[in-house]
Design a protein around this motif. Structure first.
Motif, PDB file in Angstrom:
ATOM      1  N   ASP A 275      29.052  15.514  35.236  1.00  0.00           N
ATOM      2  CA  ASP A 275      27.884  14.759  35.496  1.00  0.00           C
ATOM      3  C   ASP A 275      26.688  15.518  36.397  1.00  0.00           C
ATOM      4  N   PRO A 276      25.590  15.897  35.625  1.00  0.00           N
ATOM      5  CA  PRO A 276      24.667  16.562  36.102  1.00  0.00           C
ATOM      6  C   PRO A 276      24.238  16.475  37.581  1.00  0.00           C
ATOM      7  N   LYS A 277      24.259  15.119  37.748  1.00  0.00           N
ATOM      8  CA  LYS A 277      23.810  14.535  39.070  1.00  0.00           C
ATOM      9  C   LYS A 277      24.680  15.334  40.281  1.00  0.00           C
ATOM     10  N   TYR A 278      25.941  15.031  40.055  1.00  0.00           N
ATOM     11  CA  TYR A 278      26.748  15.840  40.864  1.00  0.00           C
ATOM     12  C   TYR A 278      26.596  17.247  41.126  1.00  0.00           C
ATOM     13  N   VAL A 279      26.423  17.915  40.137  1.00  0.00           N
ATOM     14  CA  VAL A 279      26.146  19.354  40.013  1.00  0.00           C
ATOM     15  C   VAL A 279      24.768  19.437  40.809  1.00  0.00           C
TER      16      VAL A 279
ATOM     17  N   ALA B 165      25.803  24.482  47.545  1.00  0.00           N
ATOM     18  CA  ALA B 165      26.848  25.030  46.766  1.00  0.00           C
ATOM     19  C   ALA B 165      26.417  26.296  46.225  1.00  0.00           C
ATOM     20  N   CYS B 166      27.387  27.237  46.279  1.00  0.00           N
ATOM     21  CA  CYS B 166      27.016  28.392  45.556  1.00  0.00           C
ATOM     22  C   CYS B 166      27.277  28.352  44.105  1.00  0.00           C
ATOM     23  N   ASP B 167      28.164  27.599  43.789  1.00  0.00           N
ATOM     24  CA  ASP B 167      28.721  27.372  42.542  1.00  0.00           C
ATOM     25  C   ASP B 167      29.228  26.212  42.339  1.00  0.00           C
ATOM     26  N   TYR B 168      29.527  25.611  40.940  1.00  0.00           N
ATOM     27  CA  TYR B 168      29.817  24.370  40.903  1.00  0.00           C
ATOM     28  C   TYR B 168      30.829  24.524  39.676  1.00  0.00           C
ATOM     29  N   LEU B 169      32.195  24.239  39.769  1.00  0.00           N
ATOM     30  CA  LEU B 169      33.195  24.594  38.665  1.00  0.00           C
ATOM     31  C   LEU B 169      33.741  23.344  38.068  1.00  0.00           C
ATOM     32  N   LEU B 170      33.855  23.069  37.223  1.00  0.00           N
ATOM     33  CA  LEU B 170      34.484  22.042  36.534  1.00  0.00           C
ATOM     34  C   LEU B 170      35.939  22.026  36.129  1.00  0.00           C
ATOM     35  N   LYS B 171      36.796  20.884  36.333  1.00  0.00           N
ATOM     36  CA  LYS B 171      38.045  21.324  36.013  1.00  0.00           C
ATOM     37  C   LYS B 171      38.420  20.925  34.782  1.00  0.00           C
ATOM     38  N   PRO B 172      39.375  21.659  34.019  1.00  0.00           N
ATOM     39  CA  PRO B 172      40.281  22.574  34.468  1.00  0.00           C
ATOM     40  C   PRO B 172      39.763  23.871  34.727  1.00  0.00           C
ATOM     41  N   VAL B 173      39.791  24.393  35.937  1.00  0.00           N
ATOM     42  CA  VAL B 173      39.361  25.762  36.131  1.00  0.00           C
ATOM     43  C   VAL B 173      40.022  26.629  35.442  1.00  0.00           C
ATOM     44  N   ARG B 174      39.225  27.761  35.041  1.00  0.00           N
ATOM     45  CA  ARG B 174      39.723  28.695  34.251  1.00  0.00           C
ATOM     46  C   ARG B 174      40.009  30.008  34.999  1.00  0.00           C
TER      47      ARG B 174
ATOM     48  N   VAL C 140      29.610  23.160  33.795  1.00  0.00           N
ATOM     49  CA  VAL C 140      28.632  22.342  33.828  1.00  0.00           C
ATOM     50  C   VAL C 140      27.364  23.140  33.485  1.00  0.00           C
ATOM     51  N   VAL C 141      26.399  22.613  32.945  1.00  0.00           N
ATOM     52  CA  VAL C 141      25.428  23.330  32.601  1.00  0.00           C
ATOM     53  C   VAL C 141      25.075  24.310  33.575  1.00  0.00           C
ATOM     54  N   TRP C 142      24.768  23.599  34.765  1.00  0.00           N
ATOM     55  CA  TRP C 142      24.066  24.199  35.704  1.00  0.00           C
ATOM     56  C   TRP C 142      24.916  25.437  36.350  1.00  0.00           C
ATOM     57  N   THR C 143      26.097  25.136  36.148  1.00  0.00           N
ATOM     58  CA  THR C 143      27.103  26.382  36.538  1.00  0.00           C
ATOM     59  C   THR C 143      26.729  27.442  35.899  1.00  0.00           C
TER      60      THR C 143
END
Lengths: 545, 154
Positions: A101-105, A113-122, A194-197
């Motif tokens: 959810d972009p809200k969280y990002v 935060a320097c970055d926001y990664l979504l699981k599953p992390v690659r 995340v798009v933001w990421t």
């Protein structure tokens, strides 16, 4: 280059052994994360409690380089931990979450935060996280590298060294991007997590690119910045932007704008905006997509030329339309023989003389040509210039034949630009073709097609394509003729893209070098993977090619 | 004979994995998991998946308790549990489980009790299916190792 190389070397050791603190209440994810980080050769400490993590961090601030933390934890909100770590220890923190959810990002980003990664992390993503450490360090060390213009970019940007490492990152990014694409919807643009990421990443990368480029070619940039800015303006659907054609303006503007045309993505955008002379350069900025960034570099080259041309002529991204171009050109010429645009001027003059009527097309070509004179700037723009040079040659060789092919190319180019998510529209093209291959996976193909453009065109168009090819190949290297011929119409776009990629690549060097580098880039094409704005973007082009 | 046993078992394992991939039960993340297994952690996949099973079963039990409660109203808590399930399932490559958890999560965000109950059933079903498949996979792998061990005595 030298500096960067040194930086690269110095930083070469760095990612290995980077000390990471991983926090996640989910044991499964924590275990996997730990293993992935080990694979990246980082030194890992794990804990499943945020409180414990804080204790560890407080116990010795210098014990860790980076923190990766999950967002949803029972004992403490991940955002809270993020804030505390940022405040007390000023360490880079990467957020992890199963929520896209972009809200969280947004929340993550606003909390620092320097970055926001979504699981599953690659693993590809983890391979790049070290840049955050570098960035953070650099940011605190030198805020100097300012891009002159308002960089909306990340606060930490402007790290040349970081940029130097960019290559590495780019590679990683490339992998990452490719990986992402594969995993996600391949048909759409990359939206790995995340798009933001992604965007943030891209921004960072892009900025690095810019930095590199700008760092190398300060001088050139000065001149070319304006141009680029203008061009970018044009690209960005300026259409009716009153671009201060006066070369004097450009130069002055460029200088004022700051030499770094591209430093951070934001920077570039900022630049565009700053040169008031440019007539309200629109923001190329807000390059939401990485593509934008990629395009910037290359586009910049184009922009120069374009800007010189009467931007107002551009409709639908066809900046070059209109005759005033020749005039601008002359101005440009006088002002910056050595600038990247110089090439343009050279190209232009020939144009005007040869055919005034078909300016739109010609312009496009011209734009691509860049300055034949290779300024000894390492600026990646050189490549573009080189290309421009090619173009100019092509242009001058066959003045009359341009119009027909040009149109195609124009449209193609513009289309390509449009394709990319960014708002860039190549002035050259009637339609905006997103040059940014990174953004648009399909773009690379477009390039190829573009190369075929010249089938219709006579020598001139063909020539363009050749230069495009040159550019297309590899990151910045000239593509093979074969490539160009693939799609005459798209030749422009292709070339342009190439330019961009070339720009990004920042082989920078004298203009001559650019040409050479473009050739080399052919080989390196494959390296670039689409995706990140920075190198990643290029790669995508290349791979497609 | 022994050699044949190993090959046959390997073929069975491959067939099973292929089938699971086709069904969408597993995705490429599972492959990444396998790649993380090496000499330094020779039972990595097995360990992680078992951790996953333990954690997931705790969460599922908790979810069932929450939803069975007549006065249930804590959708947020359900959301949190599900978030964790989504994260861990996607991390091991359990795509189908992850997807149904996401659907379940959406229902919980809408405070839709019947939707949640249905969601829970679907998740439990998918989870059990995955667990059975994983058990089978591990058994085959175990047999293969034994057969291989015998084949290449130290």
């Amino acid at each position: 280059m030298t500096v960067e190389q040194q930086d690269c070397v110095a930083l070469d050791q760095f990612p290995v052994g980077m000390r990471v603190l991983a926090v996640d209440d989910d044991q499964t994810c924590l275990r996997i994360l730990e293993s992935l980080l080990h694979r990246c050769q980082y030194h890992v400490t794990t804990t499943n409690q945020a409180q414990k993590a804080l204790e560890l961090l407080r116990e010795n601030k210098n014990k860790f380089d980076l923190v990766i933390s999950d967002v949803d934890m029972p004992d403490m909100d991940g955002f809270k931990l993020l804030e505390l770590v940022g405040l007390e220890m000023d360490l880079p923190v990467i957020m992890l979450s199963a929520h896209s959810d972009p809200k969280y990002v947004m929340k993550g980003v606003t909390h620092g935060a320097c970055d926001y990664l979504l699981k599953p992390v690659r693993i590809e993503e983890l391979k790049n996280i070290w840049q955050h450490v570098v960035r953070k360090n650099r940011g605190s060390n030198n805020g100097d590298k300012k891009d002159g213009s308002g960089n909306e970019g990340v606060a930490n940007s402007d790290q040349n060294n970081g940029r130097a490492n960019r290559k590495r990152k780019d590679q990683y990014n490339e992998d990452e991007d490719e990986e992402r694409d594969d995993n996600d919807d391949p048909s759409s643009q990359k939206k790995p997590r995340v798009v933001w990421t992604v965007e943030l990443h891209k921004k960072f990368k892009f900025r690095l690119y810019l930095k590199r480029i700008s760092g190398n070619q300060q001088a050139i940039m000065a001149n070319s910045d304006l141009h680029f800015l203008q061009m970018s303006n044009g690209l960005d659907g300026f259409h009716h932007r009153p671009i201060p054609v006066g070369s004097g303006q450009f130069h002055g503007g460029a200088a004022a704008a700051g030499m770094r045309p591209f430093p951070p993505n934001n920077g570039i955008l900022g630049r565009l905006n700053t040169p008031s002379g440019i007539g309200g350069v629109r923001n190329l900025s807000s390059p939401p997509s990485s593509g934008m960034f990629l395009q910037n570099p290359t586009d910049l080259g184009k922009f120069h030329h374009v800007s010189s041309l009467p931007l107002n002529h551009i409709d639908g991204g066809n900046i070059l339309q209109g005759l005033p171009i020749p005039l601008e050109f002359d101005q440009l010429q006088t002002n910056n023989n050595k600038s990247i645009i110089a090439g343009n001027s050279m190209a232009f003059p020939s144009f005007p003389t040869s055919q005034q009527s078909s300016l739109p097309n010609n312009n496009n070509l011209l734009v691509l040509e860049g300055h034949p004179q290779a300024s000894p700037s390492a600026f990646p723009g050189h490549q573009i210039n080189k290309r421009l040079e090619h173009w100019s040659n092509a242009v001058s060789s066959s003045s009359s034949t341009l119009p027909p092919p040009g149109q195609n190319s124009n449209s193609l180019i513009s289309h390509q630009f449009d394709a990319s998510s960014s708002n860039y529209s190549i002035p050259f093209c009637d339609s905006t073709i997103p040059l940014n291959p990174a953004l648009d996976h399909t773009n690379p193909r477009a390039f190829y097609r573009a190369t075929d453009l010249d089938s219709n065109a006579n020598v001139q168009p063909g020539v363009y394509y050749d230069s495009l090819q040159m550019r297309q190949s590899g990151n910045y290297g000239p593509t093979t003729d074969a490539m160009l011929s693939s799609n005459p119409k798209e030749g422009f776009t292709v070339g342009q893209q190439k330019l961009q990629s070339g720009f990004m690549g920042g082989e920078a060097g004298s203009l001559d070098d650019i040409v050479n580098s473009t050739m080399k880039q052919e080989q390196s094409q494959g390296d670039l993977s689409e995706g990140d704005l920075g190198y990643g973007g290029f790669s995508s082009l290349r791979t497609c090619i | 004979m022994l050699g044949l046993g190993v090959d046959r078992l390997q073929a069975d394992i491959n067939r099973l994995l292929t089938s699971l991939f086709h069904q969408g039960v597993l995705d490429e993340q599972f492959l990444q998991l396998q790649q993380l297994q090496d000499e330094t952690s020779p039972t990595f996949v097995y360990d992680v998946i078992n951790i996953y099973f333990d954690e997931s079963e705790k969460l599922l039990r908790s979810l069932r308790l929450l939803l069975m409660d007549r006065e249930f109203s804590d959708y947020k808590k359900i959301g949190l549990h599900l978030n964790q399930l989504v994260g861990s399932s996607s991390s091991i490559g359990a795509r189908r489980v992850r997807n149904v958890c996401v659907a379940f999560r959406s229902a919980s965000e809408l405070n839709n009790r019947p939707g949640c109950l249905r969601g829970l059933e679907v998740v439990e079903h998918e989870y059990n299916y995955l667990k059975n498949m994983m058990h089978e996979l591990f058994q085959l792998e175990q047999q293969r190792l034994l057969a291989a061990g015998v084949r290449y005595p130290m």
